[in-house]
Motif scaffolding. Sequence first.
Motif, PDB file in Angstrom:
ATOM      1  N   PHE A   1      56.845 107.690  62.804  1.00 60.56           N
ATOM      2  CA  PHE A   1      55.689 108.557  63.019  1.00 60.56           C
ATOM      3  C   PHE A   1      55.183 109.034  61.654  1.00 60.56           C
ATOM      4  N   LEU A   2      53.934 108.735  61.343  1.00 60.45           N
ATOM      5  CA  LEU A   2      53.355 109.019  60.029  1.00 60.45           C
ATOM      6  C   LEU A   2      52.331 110.151  60.100  1.00 60.45           C
TER       7      LEU A   2
ATOM      8  N   HIS B   1      60.909 103.576  65.944  1.00 60.61           N
ATOM      9  CA  HIS B   1      59.774 104.507  66.012  1.00 60.61           C
ATOM     10  C   HIS B   1      59.557 105.186  64.677  1.00 60.61           C
TER      11      HIS B   1
ATOM     12  N   VAL C   1      54.884 101.930  65.142  1.00 61.71           N
ATOM     13  CA  VAL C   1      54.413 102.919  64.174  1.00 61.71           C
ATOM     14  C   VAL C   1      53.256 103.665  64.817  1.00 61.71           C
ATOM     15  N   MET C   2      53.323 104.976  64.750  1.00 66.96           N
ATOM     16  CA  MET C   2      52.289 105.807  65.339  1.00 66.96           C
ATOM     17  C   MET C   2      52.021 106.962  64.406  1.00 66.96           C
ATOM     18  N   SER C   3      50.905 107.628  64.607  1.00 69.63           N
ATOM     19  CA  SER C   3      50.695 108.864  63.872  1.00 69.63           C
ATOM     20  C   SER C   3      51.518 109.966  64.546  1.00 69.63           C
TER      21      SER C   3
END
Lengths: 104, 475
Positions: free
Chosen positions: B264-265, B262, B139-141
């Motif tokens: 992406f938030l 993956h 999880v990534m921005s």
Amino acid sequence: MFRRLDPPPETGNETGTVFWKGAPLEVMLGQSVAAALLEHGISTVRESAKSGAPRGPYCLMGACFECLVEIDGMPGRQACMVTVRAGMRLAPQRGAVALDTLGE
Amino acid sequence: MSAARDAQAPEAIIVGAGPAGMAAASILAEAGAAVLLLDENPAPGGQIWRGVDAATAVHRSRLGADYAAGRRATRRLAASGARHLPGTTVWQLSPLVTGAEIGWTDGQRARLATVPVVILATGAQERPFPIAGWTLPGVMSVGGAQTLLKSSSLAAEGAVFAGTGPLLYLVVAQYLAAGVPVAAVLETTAPGALGRAAWSAPAALRRPALLAKGLQWIAAIRRAGVRHIRGVRGLRVLGETAATGIAWRMGDGRWREIATEHVFLHQGVVPSVNLSMAAGLAHRWCPQQLAWVPRTDAWGQTGSPGLFVAGDGAGIAGWQAAEARGAVAAQAALVRLGRLSPVQARLRAAPDRRRIAAEGRLRPFLDAWFRPAEAFRVPEDPETVVCRCEEITAGALRAAIAQGLAGPNQLKSFTRAGMGPCQARSCALTLHETIAHQTGRPAGQIEPLRFRPPVKPLSISELADMTFDDGAGHG
């Protein structure tokens, strides 16, 4: 898994060997340590300070401190803010950074 | 001058080499001032123009015209004579009667200097997005994913993008332009928000190009056949030791899920205020942007003479406004340095003031369109981790708030939330809004979390080797 679209712009397309937990990795130099690890499918780079849960790079801009690793014996380095260089010895940051190691 | 000093004592120090910082540094240096531009990154550009000098033509075209525009700014900076120190972290800032004392480090040795002018151009960071599972690796921005794309040409196939905001659309469009398949876009934008935003802020309709850009991104998502779910009410990331999927809840209350490694938030950007707050500058709560914003006058001058804030760090307004705000602050700084008369400054700043006003008229529209829903700002699920560093959950925070804690500073002492290495960058707003939500008090009436120096960690050895520069020429 992250894959490379074309040669990384921030580098001179030179590769080098770094060591992740002692194992050699061939990486593109000049990019961040975090990017180099992610390109090798390494998305877990540390264990959280309290519960030991796996954590990995999140913001990639130096704000979240999730990508902390040990670089050449120095703990608590932000992998997204450090440029990867040949020969670096990289290891996961396990738990909190001990105060007595900060002064080298 | 001692031998240790390799340059003229700076008259102005600029923090941050994004659009605002580069504009300010260039203008000050072009006017003959000795300028030091400090920035954490290896090359100028800030987040928006990250890696722009090194980017190939293919890469630039993939990233779009707004990205390519950064080359003009980096060239101007390089020609200006401003001294740019990349890879440099500012760890402290104390206002003086006039000017400030500022501390920075290159990772080897810390330095401290007093200067008559400091311009903070620290830019923006992404708003926290506390949902269940957001701490899982994978999880990534969205901003993080974009950084990997910009500076390393790395992209992940089959990612799910979730949230709201222009950056979410932009990065999906950049992925698609690069031929990278996207598994799904899960939009948390409130249904009907675009129409309501246009109705409440009709000024935006006079800038059809902006609206067209947004609609182009949405059309690109549709053309590529990407699964696009709108009106998402709840999100949680699935997985035990890493992300294996994401589940979402719609208005009907049912959860659905999709497998992905993956996630992406993103739900917008907010000013990076750790440094301005640690310096003790006055801030106000902005109810439209749901964030703390430093108080400045129209020149970016704060309540401390000689201390300015410019760019998105002074309130989110986009890169064009940021550049203009950097320029305006530089004109005011030149007046302070005695290099320009107030009348000249007013004349020179006029075109930039008009740009700022034009961009400012659009903001209410964008703020309303992409306003992050409360359910994603104040987590409902008690198990959701809010403080990522100290692993404090929403439930633990609510239990502490129920005991009658007055604000985030007490909450921090009681629960350790906000006390970890990120120094609350990932949770300060969530803590604040959780208290406001639970107590029913307006967010602007709750005292914000106090930030203290060093605003970024530095080692004992860096401090031991510190040199002090009083700006008067002594080493």
